[in-house]
Design a protein around this motif. Structure first.
Motif, PDB file in Angstrom:
ATOM      1  N   TYR A 159       0.867  -1.378   0.298  1.00  0.00           N
ATOM      2  CA  TYR A 159      -0.619  -0.098   0.042  1.00  0.00           C
ATOM      3  C   TYR A 159       0.574   1.212  -0.101  1.00  0.00           C
ATOM      4  O   TYR A 159       0.404   1.962  -0.546  1.00  0.00           O
ATOM      5  CB  TYR A 159      -1.083  -0.239   1.203  1.00  0.00           C
ATOM      6  N   VAL A 160       1.945   0.785   0.700  1.00  0.00           N
ATOM      7  CA  VAL A 160       3.015   2.302   0.729  1.00  0.00           C
ATOM      8  C   VAL A 160       3.549   2.246  -0.115  1.00  0.00           C
ATOM      9  O   VAL A 160       4.056   3.916  -0.305  1.00  0.00           O
ATOM     10  CB  VAL A 160       3.458   2.056   2.258  1.00  0.00           C
ATOM     11  N   LEU A 161       4.124   1.703  -0.723  1.00  0.00           N
ATOM     12  CA  LEU A 161       4.728   2.153  -2.190  1.00  0.00           C
ATOM     13  C   LEU A 161       4.002   2.145  -3.394  1.00  0.00           C
ATOM     14  O   LEU A 161       4.239   3.326  -3.664  1.00  0.00           O
ATOM     15  CB  LEU A 161       5.036   0.523  -2.651  1.00  0.00           C
ATOM     16  N   LYS A 162       2.828   2.277  -3.565  1.00  0.00           N
ATOM     17  CA  LYS A 162       1.483   2.269  -4.018  1.00  0.00           C
ATOM     18  C   LYS A 162       1.650   4.299  -3.628  1.00  0.00           C
ATOM     19  O   LYS A 162       1.575   4.934  -4.567  1.00  0.00           O
ATOM     20  CB  LYS A 162      -0.006   1.775  -4.388  1.00  0.00           C
ATOM     21  N   LYS A 163       1.248   4.349  -2.302  1.00  0.00           N
ATOM     22  CA  LYS A 163       1.308   5.767  -2.064  1.00  0.00           C
ATOM     23  C   LYS A 163       2.336   6.968  -2.792  1.00  0.00           C
ATOM     24  O   LYS A 163       2.300   7.782  -2.916  1.00  0.00           O
ATOM     25  CB  LYS A 163       1.132   6.127  -0.584  1.00  0.00           C
ATOM     26  N   MET A 164       3.825   6.052  -2.731  1.00  0.00           N
ATOM     27  CA  MET A 164       4.803   6.251  -3.456  1.00  0.00           C
ATOM     28  C   MET A 164       5.751   6.435  -4.068  1.00  0.00           C
ATOM     29  O   MET A 164       6.149   8.104  -4.629  1.00  0.00           O
ATOM     30  CB  MET A 164       6.356   5.895  -2.135  1.00  0.00           C
TER      31      MET A 164
ATOM     32  N   LEU B 141       3.609   3.458  10.504  1.00  0.00           N
ATOM     33  CA  LEU B 141       3.494   3.140   8.955  1.00  0.00           C
ATOM     34  C   LEU B 141       5.614   3.418   9.172  1.00  0.00           C
ATOM     35  O   LEU B 141       6.548   2.650   8.617  1.00  0.00           O
ATOM     36  CB  LEU B 141       4.592   4.235   7.769  1.00  0.00           C
ATOM     37  N   GLN B 142       6.168   3.781  10.549  1.00  0.00           N
ATOM     38  CA  GLN B 142       7.459   3.460  10.993  1.00  0.00           C
ATOM     39  C   GLN B 142       8.459   1.803  10.901  1.00  0.00           C
ATOM     40  O   GLN B 142       9.270   1.989  10.131  1.00  0.00           O
ATOM     41  CB  GLN B 142       7.587   3.707  12.226  1.00  0.00           C
ATOM     42  N   ASP B 143       7.279   0.599  11.159  1.00  0.00           N
ATOM     43  CA  ASP B 143       8.071  -0.736  11.197  1.00  0.00           C
ATOM     44  C   ASP B 143       7.917  -0.812   9.791  1.00  0.00           C
ATOM     45  O   ASP B 143       8.687  -2.215   8.875  1.00  0.00           O
ATOM     46  CB  ASP B 143       7.498  -1.503  12.076  1.00  0.00           C
ATOM     47  N   VAL B 144       7.117  -0.291   9.046  1.00  0.00           N
ATOM     48  CA  VAL B 144       6.204  -0.941   7.712  1.00  0.00           C
ATOM     49  C   VAL B 144       7.838  -0.201   6.894  1.00  0.00           C
ATOM     50  O   VAL B 144       7.953  -0.586   5.446  1.00  0.00           O
ATOM     51  CB  VAL B 144       4.687  -0.581   6.955  1.00  0.00           C
TER      52      VAL B 144
END
Length: 165
Positions: A22-27, A49-52
């Protein structure tokens, strides 16, 4: 086992993988398309999201850019994102015309993680782009206003699982 406690819908490790996707897409997306930069010092609403982000750094999918004070997607991260998009596209292409019951039965017969398939489908088609709206559409009470908290919550994965169980 305590009163009314259920086993977790997904493990912490699975949550980190899904949240990482999810975060990769956002980035990767431009801000006008719903994307965002991940600063090295996360604002309070993004601290879950720190651990992610650390897992993404460990996998070499993102790197720390100290000069710009942010995390950035690496070439390896873009290649991984491309693989995930291909996986999601294949699911949509194959099962778009199938009934939910048929799709779930077929995925299970292949030993495919149905929750992953459900997550990728929603991630790919934009259903999960706005997690506050996702909750509101489902009548969640209360709505978790911080998407990062919701992304890592059992409630999110229970909502996805409820679509096919």
């Amino acid at each position: 086992m305590g009163f009314g406690r259920r086993d977790a819908v997904v493990s912490r490790e699975q949550k980190l993988v899904f949240a990482g996707i999810y975060v990769l897409k956002k980035m990767d997306l431009k801000p006008a398309e719903g994307g965002m930069e991940m600063p090295l010092v996360l604002p309070s609403e993004l601290t879950p999201l720190q651990d992610v982000l650390q897992e993404l750094v460990n996998a070499d999918f993102v790197e720390v850019n100290r000069r710009k004070a942010r995390f950035e997607v690496t070439k390896k991260g873009l290649a991984y994102l491309s693989e995930i998009i291909d996986e999601a596209e294949a699911l949509v292409d194959e099962f778009d015309e199938a009934s939910l019951e048929e799709a779930v039965a077929e995925l299970r017969s292949r030993n495919v993680d149905v929750l992953r398939a459900r997550f990728l489908w929603g991630w790919y088609d934009g259903e999960l782009d706005d997690l506050v709206l996702f909750q509101q559409r489902r009548g969640a009470e209360p709505v978790e206003p911080w998407w990062a908290d919701y992304l890592l919550s059992d409630a999110f994965y229970e909502a996805l699982r409820s679509d096919y169980e």
